[in-house]
Design a protein around this motif. Sequence first.
Motif, PDB file in Angstrom:
ATOM      1  N   ILE A 181       0.870  -1.170   0.000  1.00 46.42           N
ATOM      2  CA  ILE A 181       0.000   0.000   0.000  1.00 46.42           C
ATOM      3  C   ILE A 181       0.908   1.221   0.000  1.00 46.42           C
ATOM      4  O   ILE A 181       1.560   1.501   1.006  1.00 46.42           O
ATOM      5  N   GLY A 182       0.967   1.933  -1.117  1.00 49.78           N
ATOM      6  CA  GLY A 182       1.882   3.067  -1.227  1.00 49.78           C
ATOM      7  C   GLY A 182       3.314   2.611  -1.087  1.00 49.78           C
ATOM      8  O   GLY A 182       3.778   1.725  -1.819  1.00 49.78           O
ATOM      9  N   ASN A 183       4.045   3.184  -0.128  1.00 46.00           N
ATOM     10  CA  ASN A 183       5.435   2.804   0.114  1.00 46.00           C
ATOM     11  C   ASN A 183       5.578   1.833   1.282  1.00 46.00           C
ATOM     12  O   ASN A 183       6.684   1.640   1.801  1.00 46.00           O
ATOM     13  N   ASP A 184       4.491   1.242   1.689  1.00 45.64           N
ATOM     14  CA  ASP A 184       4.510   0.322   2.824  1.00 45.64           C
ATOM     15  C   ASP A 184       4.168  -1.090   2.372  1.00 45.64           C
ATOM     16  O   ASP A 184       3.308  -1.286   1.507  1.00 45.64           O
ATOM     17  N   VAL A 185       4.842  -2.072   2.983  1.00 45.32           N
ATOM     18  CA  VAL A 185       4.605  -3.482   2.677  1.00 45.32           C
ATOM     19  C   VAL A 185       4.142  -4.183   3.949  1.00 45.32           C
ATOM     20  O   VAL A 185       4.798  -4.096   4.987  1.00 45.32           O
ATOM     21  N   VAL A 242       0.745   5.081  11.042  1.00 47.82           N
ATOM     22  CA  VAL A 242       1.816   4.087  11.070  1.00 47.82           C
ATOM     23  C   VAL A 242       2.545   4.114   9.733  1.00 47.82           C
ATOM     24  O   VAL A 242       2.039   4.629   8.728  1.00 47.82           O
ATOM     25  N   GLY A 243       3.745   3.531   9.718  1.00 47.92           N
ATOM     26  CA  GLY A 243       4.488   3.414   8.479  1.00 47.92           C
ATOM     27  C   GLY A 243       4.833   4.749   7.852  1.00 47.92           C
ATOM     28  O   GLY A 243       4.921   5.784   8.519  1.00 47.92           O
ATOM     29  N   ALA A 244       5.027   4.725   6.530  1.00 48.22           N
ATOM     30  CA  ALA A 244       5.396   5.935   5.804  1.00 48.22           C
ATOM     31  C   ALA A 244       4.209   6.864   5.614  1.00 48.22           C
ATOM     32  O   ALA A 244       4.306   8.070   5.824  1.00 48.22           O
ATOM     33  N   ASN A 245       3.074   6.287   5.232  1.00 48.99           N
ATOM     34  CA  ASN A 245       1.907   7.130   4.961  1.00 48.99           C
ATOM     35  C   ASN A 245       0.609   6.355   5.127  1.00 48.99           C
ATOM     36  O   ASN A 245      -0.310   6.477   4.335  1.00 48.99           O
ATOM     37  N   LEU A 246       0.552   5.539   6.190  1.00 48.96           N
ATOM     38  CA  LEU A 246      -0.631   4.716   6.403  1.00 48.96           C
ATOM     39  C   LEU A 246      -1.416   5.181   7.618  1.00 48.96           C
ATOM     40  O   LEU A 246      -0.862   5.698   8.585  1.00 48.96           O
ATOM     41  N   SER A 247      -2.716   4.954   7.538  1.00 50.06           N
ATOM     42  CA  SER A 247      -3.595   5.114   8.692  1.00 50.06           C
ATOM     43  C   SER A 247      -4.084   3.726   9.075  1.00 50.06           C
ATOM     44  O   SER A 247      -4.561   2.968   8.225  1.00 50.06           O
ATOM     45  N   LEU A 248      -3.918   3.395  10.344  1.00 50.18           N
ATOM     46  CA  LEU A 248      -4.414   2.119  10.856  1.00 50.18           C
ATOM     47  C   LEU A 248      -5.619   2.391  11.738  1.00 50.18           C
ATOM     48  O   LEU A 248      -5.519   3.085  12.753  1.00 50.18           O
ATOM     49  N   SER A 249      -6.770   1.858  11.349  1.00 48.14           N
ATOM     50  CA  SER A 249      -7.964   1.926  12.191  1.00 48.14           C
ATOM     51  C   SER A 249      -8.160   0.554  12.817  1.00 48.14           C
ATOM     52  O   SER A 249      -8.108  -0.460  12.118  1.00 48.14           O
ATOM     53  N   TYR A 250      -8.346   0.527  14.120  1.00 48.09           N
ATOM     54  CA  TYR A 250      -8.651  -0.764  14.730  1.00 48.09           C
ATOM     55  C   TYR A 250      -9.902  -0.669  15.580  1.00 48.09           C
ATOM     56  O   TYR A 250     -10.121   0.291  16.295  1.00 48.09           O
ATOM     57  N   ARG A 251     -10.746  -1.690  15.424  1.00 49.78           N
ATOM     58  CA  ARG A 251     -12.013  -1.771  16.153  1.00 49.78           C
ATOM     59  C   ARG A 251     -11.937  -2.912  17.159  1.00 49.78           C
ATOM     60  O   ARG A 251     -11.341  -3.957  16.873  1.00 49.78           O
ATOM     61  N   PHE A 283      -5.821  -1.131   7.224  1.00 46.47           N
ATOM     62  CA  PHE A 283      -4.739  -0.261   6.776  1.00 46.47           C
ATOM     63  C   PHE A 283      -5.134   0.406   5.460  1.00 46.47           C
ATOM     64  O   PHE A 283      -5.607  -0.262   4.540  1.00 46.47           O
ATOM     65  N   GLU A 284      -4.915   1.690   5.362  1.00 48.06           N
ATOM     66  CA  GLU A 284      -5.093   2.401   4.104  1.00 48.06           C
ATOM     67  C   GLU A 284      -4.269   3.685   4.140  1.00 48.06           C
ATOM     68  O   GLU A 284      -3.774   4.086   5.197  1.00 48.06           O
ATOM     69  N   GLU A 285      -4.097   4.307   2.977  1.00 43.66           N
ATOM     70  CA  GLU A 285      -3.302   5.531   2.935  1.00 43.66           C
ATOM     71  C   GLU A 285      -4.000   6.648   3.709  1.00 43.66           C
ATOM     72  O   GLU A 285      -5.230   6.727   3.735  1.00 43.66           O
ATOM     73  N   ARG A 286      -3.222   7.504   4.331  1.00 44.89           N
ATOM     74  CA  ARG A 286      -3.770   8.559   5.178  1.00 44.89           C
ATOM     75  C   ARG A 286      -4.598   9.556   4.378  1.00 44.89           C
ATOM     76  O   ARG A 286      -4.214   9.966   3.290  1.00 44.89           O
TER      77      ARG A 286
END
Length: 244
Positions: free
Chosen positions: A65-69, A207-216, A125-128
């Motif tokens: 996802i983007g620059n994140d693996v 998190v990561g380079a440009n990720l948003s982590l949502s957790y429920r 996980f998805e881009e911010r």
Amino acid sequence: MAANEAAADGQTLRVVDSSLMMKVFYVFAALALLSVAISLGGKWLGRSIAMAGYTDDTTQHEIVIGNDVITVPANVIRFDRARRDGIASRLDLYFRYPEMDGYSPATRDDFNDAGGRRNIVFLSFEERMMSRDMSGRFEPIYKSLIQQPGKPGPDGTTLYDFTEKSGYLNEVLAVAPRPGQTPFVARCLSGPSARDSLAPCERDVHVGANLSLSYRFPRELLANWQALDAAITAETGSILKTAR
């Protein structure tokens, strides 16, 4: 003449018998193959129904996802279509807490909420899309949308109702101070909708380079939010690799 005709008739009968036997053989062979196909198909379908969308496959997959693996086994990936290597715009996972493992025959009851178990956490996980995560949005945004004073919540949290004009209907904001950091912040459903949800609380972090982590997560885990947040942070650190 009669002898010739009898011989011809005998030869014709032999040809007919041979042709008929071949047709019968092909019919039985086709029926046998069909029976095998039905048996195998039935077993596959039965397993598919029993799994109900889950998989106990632990094959590792790399999702970019983007620059994140993100490298995770198939049994923690929620949707079948995402259980592959490659580029994606979003990745949805689920884990059993506190073990932080995936689906298996031994964990079936937990994932199926058997007996009212509430210990599955869902990660996305998805881009911010926003410059601040939920903790960072507390002072500039949430603080003006909640009703003061709040009510004491579990494990040092304070629970705030939202104002009627906030747009957050049937939700409360859980906030807890963290020394030297922005506060822990999560939104939780309230009322009947919360009782019907397996994971009525939600928090997002960068998190990561440009990720948003949502957790429920289940509301019961608010009573252990520090350990939960630490487990999510540790798991994310182990599965996420940022390109340099």
